[in-house]
Design a protein around this motif. Structure first.
Motif, PDB file in Angstrom:
ATOM      1  N   PHE A  55       1.259  -1.048   0.213  1.00  0.00           N
ATOM      2  CA  PHE A  55      -0.029   0.085  -0.347  1.00  0.00           C
ATOM      3  C   PHE A  55       0.666   1.184   0.097  1.00  0.00           C
ATOM      4  N   ASN A 171      -7.798  -6.580   2.323  1.00  0.00           N
ATOM      5  CA  ASN A 171      -6.821  -6.763   1.144  1.00  0.00           C
ATOM      6  C   ASN A 171      -6.393  -7.852   0.862  1.00  0.00           C
ATOM      7  N   GLU A 198     -13.554  -0.850   3.798  1.00  0.00           N
ATOM      8  CA  GLU A 198     -13.034   0.326   3.501  1.00  0.00           C
ATOM      9  C   GLU A 198     -11.429   0.177   3.200  1.00  0.00           C
ATOM     10  N   ARG A 199     -10.741   0.093   3.774  1.00  0.00           N
ATOM     11  CA  ARG A 199      -9.859  -0.215   3.859  1.00  0.00           C
ATOM     12  C   ARG A 199      -8.798  -0.772   3.340  1.00  0.00           C
ATOM     13  N   LYS A 201      -7.183  -1.405  -0.816  1.00  0.00           N
ATOM     14  CA  LYS A 201      -6.736  -0.171  -1.518  1.00  0.00           C
ATOM     15  C   LYS A 201      -6.929   0.052  -2.537  1.00  0.00           C
ATOM     16  N   TYR A 202      -7.083   1.877  -2.481  1.00  0.00           N
ATOM     17  CA  TYR A 202      -8.025   2.835  -3.585  1.00  0.00           C
ATOM     18  C   TYR A 202      -8.026   2.163  -4.554  1.00  0.00           C
ATOM     19  N   TRP A 203      -6.620   1.694  -4.804  1.00  0.00           N
ATOM     20  CA  TRP A 203      -6.563   1.601  -6.409  1.00  0.00           C
ATOM     21  C   TRP A 203      -7.574   0.419  -6.725  1.00  0.00           C
ATOM     22  N   ARG A 205      -9.990  -1.504  -4.775  1.00  0.00           N
ATOM     23  CA  ARG A 205     -11.271  -1.716  -4.595  1.00  0.00           C
ATOM     24  C   ARG A 205     -12.757  -1.294  -5.501  1.00  0.00           C
ATOM     25  N   PRO A 206     -12.001  -0.446  -6.541  1.00  0.00           N
ATOM     26  CA  PRO A 206     -13.340  -0.422  -7.235  1.00  0.00           C
ATOM     27  C   PRO A 206     -13.330  -1.938  -8.897  1.00  0.00           C
TER      28      PRO A 206
END
Length: 326
Positions: A55, A171, A198-199, A201-203, A205-206
């Motif tokens: 991350f 994750n 929600e935690r 990894k932002y790239w 999760r979508p």
């Protein structure tokens, strides 16, 4: 068992990145020290999934201002293994690998004896930097002991063309689900909560949300795995019970520190579910004089609180305190 006749200023339990950082600081202070690691160098990191991407960006994983150069801003597991190995070997960090610490004895004079699978060591101070990756959070359900069940995930190829259930929504679970799906596995996720964590990894999760919405990966939300059988699993959902044909189960429900070891050496834990060890936030010294904590283990069950990037400072804090008391 042999007794090492040398008395050390410091024994560091755990040869991960934070344990290595503590060794580097001890070297700077001119202290006699030894790092004890039950497995290979950075053992927990070695057992992370093969294709794992951190991350954090590489500079946040650096130790002692030694540059960590990676191919991409967020390094992969193999790059991290190379980086920490080179630091340990280039700086001649004094570390014994494949030597597990069994117990610690403390005298009335606060002298410590560290007992391992190979020797007994006498030391004035101890740092516990053992992380949290050794003990899975078990579900304690029927069939959890079957050979088809794993609490750790390594490589997706193993699950190609197989029906694999992944339990969890963090994750590790999301990475496993996506990788196995892309290697031709039939993936079903079982998630206790109503959505992906929600935690994550932002790239990533979508990606997992889109794969679920399009039906490429099946997901049961607000559900739990009730039983594992040889050729199927039983899931309890809000709408009742489902029985699914199944080849493998990955229970990626998180991990916890070895609390029993902490209690055995006299460290107090909070009485709530968090089980936070007692320590001085300014020095990292525990309620047992001369025994310090460093790294992820400081967070108890809150394993999301401490990472390499924000616990690197523990090494200097601890060694400054030890040096100041000499």
């Amino acid at each position: 068992m042999q007794t090492n006749k040398e008395q050390y200023d410091l024994i560091i339990i755990g040869g991960g990145p934070i344990g290595i950082a503590c060794g580097l600081e001890a070297e700077k202070k001119g202290l006699s020290y030894l790092v004890l690691e039950k497995g290979c160098l950075v053992n927990s990191l070695y057992h992370y999934p093969t294709n794992m991407t951190f991350f954090s960006t590489s500079e946040k994983l650096e130790l002692d201002n030694i540059p960590f150069i990676s191919n991409n801003p967020k390094p992969r597991k193999a790059e991290a293994l190379e980086y920490y190995r080179r630091i340990a070997t280039s700086n001649n960090v004094k570390i014994n690998l494949f030597e597990k610490v069994l117990s610690v004895e403390t005298s009335k004079e606060n002298q410590h004896t560290v007992i391992t699978t190979k020797e007994r060591y006498s030391t004035l101070k101890i740092i516990v930097a053992t992380g949290f990756y050794d003990i899975p959070n078990y579900l304690n359900i029927p069939g959890e002991e079957l050979p088809k069940v794993a609490h750790y995930y390594n490589d997706p190829h193993y699950y190609a063309t197989q029906k694999t259930v992944v339990v969890g929504a963090s994750n590790s679970a999301v990475d496993a689900a996506l990788e196995i799906y892309r290697k031709g596995g039939e993936v079903t996720m079982i998630v206790r909560k109503p959505e992906i964590g929600e935690r994550v990894k932002y790239w990533v999760r979508p990606d997992i949300i889109n794969r679920i919405e399009e039906g490429s990966i099946k997901a049961y939300f607000g559900a739990r795995l009730a039983e594992i059988k040889e050729e199927e699993v039983i899931i309890e959902t809000e709408n009742g019970t489902d029985i699914l044909p199944n080849d493998f189960v990955l229970l990626l429900t998180g991990y916890r520190p070895n609390f029993q070891f902490l209690k055995d050496i006299g460290i107090h834990l909070s009485n709530d579910a968090r089980k936070i060890p007692q320590y001085n936030e300014n020095t990292m010294e525990t309620n047992v004089p001369g025994i310090y904590l460093a790294g992820v283990i400081c967070g108890g069950m809150e394993t999301h609180k401490w990472f390499i990037e924000n616990s690197r400072v523990h090494a200097k804090m601890i060694l400054d305190d030890i040096a100041g008391k000499k």
